[in-house]
Design an enzyme around this catalytic site. Structure first.
Site, PDB file in Angstrom:
ATOM      1  N   GLU A   1       0.499  -1.356   0.335  1.00 57.78           N
ATOM      2  CA  GLU A   1       0.053  -0.088   0.199  1.00 57.78           C
ATOM      3  C   GLU A   1       0.787   1.443  -0.088  1.00 57.78           C
ATOM      4  O   GLU A   1       1.351   1.334   0.721  1.00 57.78           O
ATOM      5  CB  GLU A   1      -0.764   0.200   0.783  1.00 57.78           C
ATOM      6  CG  GLU A   1      -2.042  -1.245   1.122  1.00 57.78           C
ATOM      7  CD  GLU A   1      -2.935  -1.432   2.561  1.00 57.78           C
ATOM      8  OE1 GLU A   1      -3.161  -0.679   2.652  1.00 57.78           O
ATOM      9  OE2 GLU A   1      -2.524  -2.326   3.460  1.00 57.78           O
TER      10      GLU A   1
ATOM     11  N   ARG B   1       5.320 -13.130   9.767  1.00 60.91           N
ATOM     12  CA  ARG B   1       5.551 -11.743   9.527  1.00 60.91           C
ATOM     13  C   ARG B   1       7.497 -11.597  10.227  1.00 60.91           C
ATOM     14  O   ARG B   1       7.627 -12.480  10.878  1.00 60.91           O
ATOM     15  CB  ARG B   1       5.242 -10.802   9.557  1.00 60.91           C
ATOM     16  CG  ARG B   1       4.549 -10.903  11.014  1.00 60.91           C
ATOM     17  CD  ARG B   1       3.806  -9.569  11.459  1.00 60.91           C
ATOM     18  NE  ARG B   1       4.471  -8.061  10.855  1.00 60.91           N
ATOM     19  CZ  ARG B   1       4.295  -6.939  11.488  1.00 60.91           C
ATOM     20  NH1 ARG B   1       2.924  -7.053  11.491  1.00 60.91           N
ATOM     21  NH2 ARG B   1       4.740  -6.192  10.735  1.00 60.91           N
TER      22      ARG B   1
ATOM     23  N   LYS C   1       3.625   0.770  10.703  1.00 60.41           N
ATOM     24  CA  LYS C   1       4.562   1.670   9.630  1.00 60.41           C
ATOM     25  C   LYS C   1       3.163   3.358  10.701  1.00 60.41           C
ATOM     26  O   LYS C   1       3.494   4.015  10.636  1.00 60.41           O
ATOM     27  CB  LYS C   1       3.023   1.628   8.244  1.00 60.41           C
ATOM     28  CG  LYS C   1       3.618   0.697   7.326  1.00 60.41           C
ATOM     29  CD  LYS C   1       3.222   1.004   5.794  1.00 60.41           C
ATOM     30  CE  LYS C   1       3.377   0.644   4.962  1.00 60.41           C
ATOM     31  NZ  LYS C   1       2.994   0.504   3.496  1.00 60.41           N
TER      32      LYS C   1
END
Length: 787
Positions: free
Chosen positions: A37, A263, A273
């Site tokens: 994104e 992850r 983020k």
């Protein structure tokens, strides 16, 4: 830069899935995607996904798409789009013609939404966001249907069209999938698939005022692009059911499948983020590319080579369970990459002036200095100036030095690297008690480290000539947080754990040879660490960022403070000469003891260790760092010498123990804690030297030995890991790989030469990584070119 396809990718469970799909004919051409994104800069967690997805495409001769999931105009920006493309390229990957944007599919997605409404599988809900949340239920209670759930198809279509036309304001209506309000997976309880957002989009401008939700859009993007293996991190595991529902109920031709892996969670930093953006907005850091940030841009500016990040991602592997990776593993991967490539130069970061009183005034000698130690297979020399006035590190002098201190002290003699022996005669202090200058004499017969009388000294220190050295700024970067999981406690603000010494700016000097070097050269500043020039600094300024230290000292710093030295009594200053620039460190006490103090203390307490340090350097020819590390602990020294007894090649054995074995020793343990004998190490190094196994295989063998699989010879024999380099053995493997991949052979011969990496990977895989990659490449280029 090394091509990522040149390095065989270790197998993992996702590769096993792909192998099975290819063998069963469910998939012909493997297609993956990296779908960020564009709402922030990429961080090291994304690097793992990049390496995985692009690595799969290279391994199987398929393709990896770079696709921007740009479905939220409120948080996305063209700046992020550009930075992401730059990061992926810098890591060494190329998406070719396969650059995509979710926003380019908005018409198709809207058509799918209309299709769901017509099929009675979606409806417009006019509840508020809070009402929808309250009626969704809990993990133990089913949800309640919306009062608008049974709207007619005609009414839903009319409302949806008005939503698109901009008739309604933000939040007045949403489009929901009609699935099951009692589903145990709460994501399946009539999830939102469209919402109203009157905002300008970075790619489509003001064409749209409704935007698809991520889960709806993501599945459709994969289907539209023909992605075969949609690889996500574990937090999307529950989303897979919705992913499959969207694919099954929308008019799309392909049926991609989602697979999840763990992850990357890295210690001493944050990977959110939102929290990284908070650090930027709060001006805790200079920006997204601050070298302390875990962003790819930050690591690039710090000087981390892309090969090191790729190797780190391969090193940690691909797993199904989440865990936190020790940051020391990343630092190890960086050192491992730089150790064999970085030229050695001298820089003084916290300088104090040395005046050699018996050296001729105005004289300058230019001494030969090697760029690389003997255990690095690279060559090169430069000239370094030597003069009457020098700078050395402040902590290379102690006024009240303990017994067996091997650096400068009153009356002590040391060797200047590449230069002469000097003896300290006098120390000059200012009124504040700070050391200003050292007065020394030199032995003119000791140039190069030897004297006619055979006298030897145990200490060697680095230096720069005061007149010719160049002033430089050194950014000494360290970990951004003081605890491994700064966001692990919900009751504590993660910024409370910020490390106040994550950046220390020092003013010192560097030898003049670096001025003419290219800006992107990464150096090892002797005894200091790995550095490179900060690209954001002014063109004529010498500003160097510390990439990583030579050895990890963080654990010891966390366990206890450094021993304190009594401050020497102030003396009247006997000279008015400037003592040079002083480091602006947060600890300004004079004569702070160096990080290697504990090893020095061990040698001071044990003359046998001290003797070994001298012997390792002077007789065995080890680098100063290796001699220091191997003689700072009796268990390590004993292990090293036991290995030499089995394979008397110190130039090979020493760096192998330092770089491969010692990093595996647990904290507060010794090398004896490893289930590994010195004889095993010697056997392993001997096989590498004899070209019987590759370096990559040697690490696999080491791991197998540690896991109790037997001695190295047994592991190599049982697993068939011996290096295969003769053409007669490789040719049938290569022929079989080519025969099994006729389409890719044809594509290669039509000009798709990037498939060479795929073929090399297939041969390496078929030989368990034991094939000589150079020979494989040579033979493949010839055979593939014959058509």
């Amino acid at each position: 830069m090394t091509n990522p396809s040149d390095t065989p990718t270790p197998s993992n469970f996702i590769h096993d899935i792909i192998d099975a799909d290819l063998e069963a004919g469910r998939v012909v051409n493997v297609v993956t995607r990296f779908p960020p994104e564009p709402n922030g800069y990429l961080h090291i967690g994304h690097a793992k996904s990049i390496v995985l997805n692009f690595g799969i495409a290279q391994k199987y001769g398929g393709q990896c798409h770079l696709r921007f999931d740009d479905t939220n105009p409120l948080t996305e920006d063209q700046e992020y789009v550009a930075s992401i493309q730059n990061d992926v390229r810098w890591l060494g990957y190329d998406w070719g013609e396969h650059l995509y944007f979710a926003s380019n599919y908005f018409e198709t997605m809207y058509a799918c939404a209309v299709h769901l409404v017509k099929e009675g599988k979606a409806y417009v809900d006019s509840q508020s966001q809070e009402e929808i949340r309250q009626m969704r239920g809990t993990l133990t209670e089913p949800g309640k249907p919306s009062p608008y759930r049974d709207r007619s198809v005609e009414e839903n279509l009319e409302l949806l069209e008005k939503m698109r036309a901009g008739v309604f304001g933000d939040g007045e209506h949403v489009l929901r999938a009609k699935i099951d309000m009692s589903n145990p997976n709460m994501l399946m309880r009539d999830p939102l698939i469209y919402r109203i957002r009157h905002a300008t989009h970075h790619n489509t401008g003001d064409d749209w005022c409704i935007y698809p939700m991520y889960d709806f859009a993501h599945a459709l993007e994969d289907a539209i692009e023909g992605v075969t293996h949609s690889i996500c991190t574990l937090e999307f595991e529950n989303n897979r059911e919705l992913y499959d529902w969207v694919i099954a109920n929308c008019p799309v031709e392909s049926e991609p499948h989602q697979y999840e892996f763990a992850r990357l969670n890295l210690g001493y930093t944050v990977m959110s983020k939102r929290k990284l953006l908070q650090l930027v907005r709060d001006e805790v850091v200079e920006g997204w590319d601050d070298p302390r940030m875990p962003t790819i841009a930050g690591m690039r500016r710090r000087g981390v080579p892309p090969e090191a990040l790729r190797n780190f991602c391969q090193l940690i592997g691909v797993a199904k369970a989440n865990s936190t990776v020790d940051i020391q593993l990343l630092e190890y991967a960086i050192r491992d990459e730089l150790n064999m490539k970085a030229p050695r130069v001298m820089a003084v970061i916290d300088p104090v002036k040395v005046v050699i009183t018996n050296y001729p005034e105005g004289q300058v000698e230019w001494l030969d200095a090697d760029y690389f130690p003997h255990d690095v297979p690279l060559e090169g020399t430069r000239k370094v100036p030597f003069s009457r006035e020098l700078y050395i590190e402040r902590d290379d002098y102690l006024e009240d030095a303990p017994k067996k201190w091997y650096r400068l002290a009153p009356g002590a003699e040391v060797r200047l690297r590449y230069g002469y022996y000097i003896t300290c005669d006098e120390a000059i202090y200012g009124e504040d008690g700070e050391l200003k200058e050292l007065r020394c004499t030199y032995d003119p017969e000791s140039r190069g480290g030897s004297t006619p009388d055979g006298r030897k000294v145990r200490g060697t220190i680095h230096w720069v000539s005061a007149a010719e050295a160049k002033p430089a700024t050194f950014n000494l970067y360290d970990r951004l947080f003081t605890v491994e999981r700064p966001d692990g406690d919900a009751d504590v603000d993660f910024q409370d754990y910020l490390n106040p010494e994550s950046l220390v700016v020092a003013q010192g000097f560097i030898e003049p040879s670096v001025v003419e070097d290219a800006d992107d050269v990464r150096y090892q500043f002797e005894r200091q660490g790995y550095f490179w020039r900060d690209g954001s600094s002014e063109a004529d300024a010498l500003v160097f960022n510390r990439i990583v230290g030579l050895r990890d000292s963080w654990s010891k710093q966390q366990k206890k403070d450094e021993p304190k030295q009594a401050t020497p009594k102030p003396k009247a200053e006997k000279s008015t000469k400037d003592a040079g620039a002083k480091a602006s460190s947060s600890d300004d006490r004079p004569n702070k003891r160096p990080a290697s103090y504990e090893r020095d203390q061990a040698r001071a307490a044990n003359p046998e260790l001290a003797a070994r340090q001298v012997r390792y350097g002077q007789e065995l020819g080890l680098s100063e760092d290796d001699a220091d590390l191997l003689s700072g602990d009796m268990d390590v020294a004993t292990f090293f010498e036991a290995a030499l007894a089995s394979y008397d090649t110190p130039a090979s054995v020493a760096p192998w123990i330092v770089n491969e074995v010692l990093p595996l020793v647990p904290e507060e343990k010794t090398v004896a804690a490893l289930d590994l004998s010195a004889e095993d190490v010697a056997a392993l190094v001997k096989m590498v030297d004899a070209d019987r196994i590759t370096t990559a295989v040697s690490r696999e063998v080491l791991q197998a030995v540690l896991e109790g699989a037997g001695d190295p010879e047994k592991v190599v024999a049982e697993r068939g890991l011996e290096k295969v380099s003769d053409a007669a053995s490789l040719e049938p493997v290569i022929d079989e790989v080519m025969a099994n991949n006729p389409d890719n052979v044809a594509r290669y011969r039509e000009g798709k030469t990037t498939l060479l990496g795929f073929f090399i990977g297939q041969v390496m895989r078929a030989t368990g990584g034991a094939a000589d990659a150079v020979k494989v490449r040579e033979m493949l280029e010839r055979k593939l070119g014959e058509g």
